[in-house]
Motif scaffolding. Structure first.
Motif, short mmCIF file in Angstrom:
data_model
loop_
_atom_site.label_atom_id
_atom_site.label_comp_id
_atom_site.label_asym_id
_atom_site.label_seq_id
_atom_site.Cartn_x
_atom_site.Cartn_y
_atom_site.Cartn_z
N LYS A 91 0.83 -1.22 0.00
CA LYS A 91 0.00 0.00 0.00
C LYS A 91 0.86 1.26 0.00
O LYS A 91 0.49 2.29 0.57
CB LYS A 91 -0.98 -0.02 1.17
N VAL A 92 2.01 1.17 -0.64
CA VAL A 92 2.95 2.30 -0.73
C VAL A 92 2.61 3.10 -1.98
O VAL A 92 2.38 2.54 -3.05
CB VAL A 92 4.41 1.78 -0.80
N GLN A 93 2.58 4.43 -1.83
CA GLN A 93 2.36 5.29 -2.97
C GLN A 93 3.71 5.68 -3.59
O GLN A 93 4.74 5.63 -2.92
CB GLN A 93 1.61 6.55 -2.55
N VAL A 94 3.67 6.05 -4.84
CA VAL A 94 4.89 6.37 -5.57
C VAL A 94 5.68 7.47 -4.85
O VAL A 94 6.90 7.38 -4.75
CB VAL A 94 4.54 6.81 -7.02
N ASP A 95 5.00 8.48 -4.30
CA ASP A 95 5.71 9.58 -3.65
C ASP A 95 6.30 9.20 -2.29
O ASP A 95 7.18 9.88 -1.79
CB ASP A 95 4.81 10.82 -3.52
N ASN A 96 5.87 8.10 -1.68
CA ASN A 96 6.42 7.64 -0.40
C ASN A 96 7.49 6.57 -0.56
O ASN A 96 8.14 6.20 0.41
CB ASN A 96 5.32 7.06 0.49
N LYS A 97 7.65 6.07 -1.76
CA LYS A 97 8.53 4.93 -2.01
C LYS A 97 9.98 5.20 -1.59
O LYS A 97 10.60 4.39 -0.93
CB LYS A 97 8.47 4.54 -3.49
N LYS A 98 10.50 6.36 -1.93
CA LYS A 98 11.89 6.68 -1.64
C LYS A 98 12.16 6.71 -0.13
O LYS A 98 13.14 6.15 0.35
CB LYS A 98 12.27 8.02 -2.28
#
Length: 134
Positions: A91-98
């Motif tokens: 449930k990770v969003q692209v903007d939180n991935k880093k």
């Protein structure tokens, strides 16, 4: 008898005319969400005597695991020492991935990370594959 309908027999006899129909009852499938990791050891695949060790875990939200059960993740990875770890339902969003990858690298070193994030629906699905070999 145009427009008439046949009444279905509750015994299943009405299904006998349909190809492939069976009078046996089908097993009920019960879906259960696992909160514990599952391990597989595939012997004979790698060059060492232990084989290739693959671990899978449905976390139902990776951020929640890192915030509340960080020690469980660290202990499990150290104890099992998997060659490949597959994590589902991140449930990770692209903007939180880093940010989450940096946290994972600090906690569990020696892995290459491959993320799959849902970009169309916020907080939905997602996978992470951690592998010792790129």
């Amino acid at each position: 008898m145009a427009g008439s309908r046949k009444r279905k027999d509750s015994s299943g006899a009405g299904d006998a005319k349909r190809p492939g129909a069976s009078s046996k009852k089908k097993a009920k499938v019960i879906k259960r969400q696992s909160s514990k990791p599952t391990s597989y050891n595939l012997e004979g695949i790698s060059n060492d005597n232990e084989g290739l060790r693959i671990v899978t875990w449905n976390v139902n939200g990776l951020k929640g695991v890192l915030d509340q059960h960080e020690d469980l993740l660290i202990d499990y990875v150290k104890r099992e020492d998997p060659d490949i770890m597959c994590i589902q339902e991140t449930k990770v969003q692209v903007d939180n991935k880093k940010e989450l990858q940096q946290r994972m690298e600090e906690l569990v070193s020696g892995y290459h990370y491959t993320w799959n994030c849902c970009s169309t629906k916020k907080g939905y699905a997602g996978t992470l594959i951690m592998a010792k070999v790129e």
